[in-house]
Design an enzyme around this catalytic site. Structure first.
Site, PDB file in Angstrom:
ATOM      1  N   ASP A 287      23.959-117.774  75.606  1.00 36.88           N
ATOM      2  CA  ASP A 287      23.654-119.030  76.151  1.00 36.88           C
ATOM      3  C   ASP A 287      22.352-119.655  75.413  1.00 36.88           C
ATOM      4  OD1 ASP A 287      25.482-118.585  77.861  1.00 36.88           O
ATOM      5  OD2 ASP A 287      24.589-119.018  79.540  1.00 36.88           O
ATOM      6  N   HIS A 429      21.341-114.140  75.976  1.00 38.55           N
ATOM      7  CA  HIS A 429      21.084-115.150  75.032  1.00 38.55           C
ATOM      8  C   HIS A 429      20.903-115.044  73.942  1.00 38.55           C
ATOM      9  CE1 HIS A 429      20.300-115.527  79.662  1.00 38.55           C
ATOM     10  NE2 HIS A 429      20.539-116.860  79.463  1.00 38.55           N
TER      11      HIS A 429
HETATM   12 NI    NI Z   1      20.764-121.264  79.963  1.00 37.80          NI
END
Ligand code: NI
Length: 478
Positions: A287, A429
């Site tokens: 992400d 991430h």
């Molecule tokens: Ni996020």
């Protein structure tokens, strides 16, 4: 396995049987000439025939599992653009694996293929490989070899035909006229039909490769009493003799074998067929990117490890680093919408939610050429109002690595490895250098356990992703 032949005791005695002269004739089929060309002597022809070949769009799969306490090995090839063929292979494999699991009172689950080792002595070996690709036809040979607890080996095989234009799939038996069956089997086994007993006792005629020149390569299991059980022989019946044996469909497929080649359309790597009920899958998702520094480093690792993943990008970062966004898409990964400015959507009005989604779609479309079909709400924060406003399926996660919190691979890698189960979506991430630093180890370990790392659309393949619905992991097979 096959008791059907030994009624003909004369023929069953000994290995050194001379091929019958085949002076006999069945009413509809004449099979005289080729009998001398290709006597059904064991083994000699089989090695050269029905050998697996490479087909355009074909990609290999394999599985090692322990099912019902027995080691099982499977290998097969899917073909891009032929969903009918691929799903036929899936249901065939799942049927065999379910049957293998049944004595233990269970159904096959992909978890049975985790940490299964690499047994050289599989009790059950299953394969499905293309053996013929010509014109608009791909023929796949499916083979099952099983060693019983008493050491006896049985083998069976079948051929299926897929049309690269219509996508239709047919079994080999459909290519032959029913009344031609006896004559073909008689030639393939070397046993005249007149002494073979009732039709019902003949072996199945499932493994027939029709070549573009019209020859039939017929594979049958070695009859009982004729040498090593559990082996197969292949006999070629020349085209001059086969034309009368083909059904209407058989003639159509012969015509298609001779047609100009028409490879099926290619599929984007992120959407390539894989069945996560069969193979243990996990979907790594990243992400908050793209980041021009860290994301390309992750892409290099994924490429080296042959992994497809999913990137939930923010519109602001896709706008700031469009070349990196494009690089992600071009590497065949799936791209999702992670809003423009990463707000709590639960605190926004429906109109503001729509704006976050639409601006991000536009930014990603500008960078990559297409807008995402899936989204992930920041922080996983969603309620009924968010669900109805986003206009896409909401992909949350089953496993939160908390990589952003520990910023330490020695913490988040073991956490993911401990919590992972087949079908899970994993949250990480790609904007954190420490996350990238742990990927090599994480991926190596997951693959060593037997996980296939796939995209979000792939892990939900067969489960429709509906707008406004929330998904975290692949549901169990119904
Ligand atoms: Ni996020």
């Amino acid at each position: 396995m096959l008791g059907w032949l030994c009624a003909a005791a004369l023929v069953c005695a000994g290995d050194g049987i001379v091929s019958p002269a085949l002076s006999w004739q069945r009413p509809q089929v004449t099979l005289t000439a080729s009998a001398t060309q290709t006597p059904p002597l064991p083994g000699i022809l089989s090695a050269a025939m029905s050998r697996a070949i490479t087909v355009p769009g074909g990609y290999p799969m394999s599985l090692t599992a322990v099912v019902g306490g027995r080691p099982v090995k499977a290998s097969w090839t899917y073909v891009d653009g032929l969903p009918g063929l691929n799903s036929q292979l899936d249901s065939w494999l799942l049927g065999i694996l379910d049957a293998a699991a049944a004595p233990s009172g269970a159904r096959y689950r992909p978890a049975m293929a985790l940490n299964a080792g690499n047994s050289q002595n599989a009790a059950l070996s299953v394969s499905a490989e293309p053996v013929q690709a010509s014109g608009t036809v791909v023929a796949v040979r499916q083979k099952v070899s099983e060693t019983g607890s008493d050491g006896t080996r049985t083998v069976s095989s079948a051929t299926i035909y897929a049309d690269t234009v219509s996508g239709e799939v047919h079994r080999a038996a459909e290519l032959l006229r029913p009344e031609a069956r006896e004559g073909i089997l008689a030639q393939a086994t070397g046993v005249p039909a007149s002494i073979s007993g009732p039709l019902a006792q003949w072996p199945t005629l499932d493994d027939v490769v029709l070549t573009s020149s019209g020859d039939l390569q017929v594979t049958t299991e070695r009859p009982a009493g004729r040498g090593q059980p559990g082996t197969e022989d292949t006999t070629t019946i020349a085209s001059a003799d086969t034309l009368a044996t083909l059904s209407e469909l058989g003639h159509k497929i012969l015509h298609q074998l001779q047609a100009p080649a028409a490879p099926p359309p290619a599929t984007a790597p992120a959407l390539r067929h894989i069945n996560c009920d069969l193979v243990p899958c996990a979907a790594l998702s990243y992400d908050d990117g793209p980041d021009p520094k860290t994301t390309p480093r992750l892409l290099a690792i994924l490429k080296e490890k042959n992994v497809q993943a999913t990137f939930f990008m923010t519109g602001s970062n896709a706008t700031a680093a469009p070349a990196t966004a494009r690089q992600v898409a071009e590497a065949g990964h799936a791209v999702g919408n992670h809003t423009f400015s990463h707000p709590y959507l639960t605190k926004l009005t429906p109109a503001a939610i729509r704006s976050e989604i639409d601006r991000t779609d536009a930014a990603i479309r500008t960078a990559t050429g297409s807008a995402p079909s899936i989204m992930r709400p920041p922080y996983g924060a969603a309620d009924a109002a968010v669900q109805s406003a986003v206009g896409k399926p909401l992909i949350i996660w089953a496993i939160d690595s908390l990589d952003w919190q520990s910023k330490n691979p020695a913490v988040f890698v073991p956490k993911v490895l401990k919590e992972i189960t087949p079908g899970a979506v994993v949250l990480m991430h790609d904007i954190d250098a420490t996350t990238i630093a742990g990927q090599q180890e994480l991926i190596t370990n997951l693959q060593a356990q037997g996980y296939r790392l796939v995209t979000v659309p792939q892990i939900f393949d067969g489960t429709p992703l509906l707008s406004g619905h929330v998904y975290r992991s692949r549901p169990e097979r119904k």
